[in-house]
Design a protein around this motif. Structure first.
Motif, short mmCIF file in Angstrom:
data_model
loop_
_atom_site.label_atom_id
_atom_site.label_comp_id
_atom_site.label_asym_id
_atom_site.label_seq_id
_atom_site.Cartn_x
_atom_site.Cartn_y
_atom_site.Cartn_z
N PRO A 2 0.82 -1.21 0.00
CA PRO A 2 0.00 0.00 0.00
C PRO A 2 0.86 1.26 0.00
O PRO A 2 1.97 1.28 0.52
N LYS A 3 0.30 2.30 -0.57
CA LYS A 3 1.00 3.57 -0.59
C LYS A 3 0.96 4.22 0.79
O LYS A 3 0.04 3.97 1.56
N LYS A 4 1.94 5.06 1.05
CA LYS A 4 1.95 5.80 2.29
C LYS A 4 0.84 6.85 2.22
O LYS A 4 0.63 7.47 1.18
N SER A 5 0.15 7.05 3.31
CA SER A 5 -0.96 7.99 3.34
C SER A 5 -0.48 9.41 3.07
O SER A 5 0.54 9.85 3.59
N ILE A 6 -1.25 10.12 2.27
CA ILE A 6 -0.94 11.52 2.01
C ILE A 6 -1.57 12.41 3.07
O ILE A 6 -1.29 13.60 3.12
N GLU A 20 -9.20 3.67 -2.61
CA GLU A 20 -7.78 4.05 -2.50
C GLU A 20 -7.51 4.86 -1.23
O GLU A 20 -6.47 4.69 -0.60
N ASP A 21 -8.44 5.74 -0.86
CA ASP A 21 -8.27 6.52 0.36
C ASP A 21 -8.22 5.60 1.59
O ASP A 21 -7.35 5.75 2.44
N GLU A 23 -7.58 2.43 1.68
CA GLU A 23 -6.36 1.63 1.56
C GLU A 23 -5.16 2.39 2.14
O GLU A 23 -4.38 1.85 2.92
N SER A 24 -5.05 3.64 1.79
CA SER A 24 -3.94 4.46 2.24
C SER A 24 -4.01 4.74 3.74
O SER A 24 -3.01 4.61 4.45
N GLY A 27 -3.47 1.45 5.59
CA GLY A 27 -2.24 0.75 5.25
C GLY A 27 -2.48 -0.70 4.87
O GLY A 27 -1.73 -1.59 5.25
N ARG A 30 -4.98 -3.27 -1.67
CA ARG A 30 -6.16 -2.91 -2.45
C ARG A 30 -7.24 -3.99 -2.33
O ARG A 30 -8.42 -3.68 -2.13
N SER A 33 -8.98 -3.73 0.93
CA SER A 33 -9.87 -2.56 0.94
C SER A 33 -11.19 -2.89 0.24
O SER A 33 -12.26 -2.56 0.74
#
Length: 71
Positions: A2-6, A20-21, A23-24, A27, A30, A33
Protein backbone atom coordinates in the motif's frame (compact mmCIF):
# COMPACT_ATOMS: atom_id res chain seq x y z
CA UNK A 1 2.41 -2.79 -1.02
CA UNK A 2 0.00 0.00 0.00
CA UNK A 3 1.00 3.57 -0.59
CA UNK A 4 1.95 5.80 2.29
CA UNK A 5 -0.96 7.99 3.34
CA UNK A 6 -0.94 11.52 2.01
CA UNK A 7 -3.10 12.60 4.94
CA UNK A 8 -1.42 13.89 8.09
CA UNK A 9 -4.60 13.97 10.19
CA UNK A 10 -8.19 12.78 10.00
CA UNK A 11 -9.27 16.39 9.47
CA UNK A 12 -7.55 16.29 6.07
CA UNK A 13 -9.62 13.35 4.83
CA UNK A 14 -12.10 14.11 2.06
CA UNK A 15 -15.80 14.19 2.94
CA UNK A 16 -16.27 10.95 0.97
CA UNK A 17 -13.51 8.35 0.80
CA UNK A 18 -12.97 5.85 -1.99
CA UNK A 19 -11.20 2.48 -1.97
CA UNK A 20 -7.78 4.05 -2.50
CA UNK A 21 -8.27 6.52 0.36
CA UNK A 22 -9.22 3.77 2.81
CA UNK A 23 -6.36 1.63 1.56
CA UNK A 24 -3.94 4.46 2.24
CA UNK A 25 -5.33 5.44 5.66
CA UNK A 26 -5.43 1.88 6.98
CA UNK A 27 -2.24 0.75 5.25
CA UNK A 28 -3.93 -2.28 3.73
CA UNK A 29 -3.74 -3.89 0.30
CA UNK A 30 -6.16 -2.91 -2.45
CA UNK A 31 -7.84 -6.33 -2.32
CA UNK A 32 -8.34 -5.99 1.45
CA UNK A 33 -9.87 -2.56 0.94
CA UNK A 34 -12.34 -3.94 -1.61
CA UNK A 35 -13.21 -6.80 0.75
CA UNK A 36 -13.86 -4.28 3.50
CA UNK A 37 -16.16 -2.22 1.27
CA UNK A 38 -18.09 -5.35 0.36
CA UNK A 39 -18.57 -6.47 3.97
CA UNK A 40 -21.92 -5.85 5.64
CA UNK A 41 -20.36 -4.28 8.73
CA UNK A 42 -18.64 -1.49 6.78
CA UNK A 43 -20.82 1.61 6.15
CA UNK A 44 -20.12 1.91 2.43
CA UNK A 45 -22.35 2.70 -0.50
CA UNK A 46 -22.00 2.54 -4.27
CA UNK A 47 -22.32 5.16 -6.94
CA UNK A 48 -22.23 3.34 -10.23
CA UNK A 49 -19.28 0.98 -9.93
CA UNK A 50 -17.49 3.09 -7.31
CA UNK A 51 -17.40 2.10 -3.64
CA UNK A 52 -17.55 5.06 -1.26
CA UNK A 53 -17.85 5.77 2.47
CA UNK A 54 -18.65 9.04 4.20
CA UNK A 55 -15.72 10.30 6.29
CA UNK A 56 -17.78 10.51 9.49
CA UNK A 57 -19.12 6.97 9.02
CA UNK A 58 -15.61 5.70 8.35
CA UNK A 59 -14.24 7.36 11.49
CA UNK A 60 -17.16 6.02 13.58
CA UNK A 61 -16.52 2.52 12.20
CA UNK A 62 -12.82 2.82 12.96
CA UNK A 63 -13.49 3.99 16.54
CA UNK A 64 -15.85 1.04 17.10
CA UNK A 65 -13.18 -1.35 15.83
CA UNK A 66 -10.60 0.15 18.21
CA UNK A 67 -13.00 -0.20 21.17
CA UNK A 68 -13.77 -3.81 20.20
CA UNK A 69 -10.06 -4.64 20.08
CA UNK A 70 -9.56 -3.18 23.56
CA UNK A 71 -12.24 -5.38 25.13
Amino acid sequence: MPKKSIYKSFDELPIVLNVEDVESVLGIARSSSYNLFRSEEFPSFRVGKRFLVKRDDFLDWMNRKVKESEE
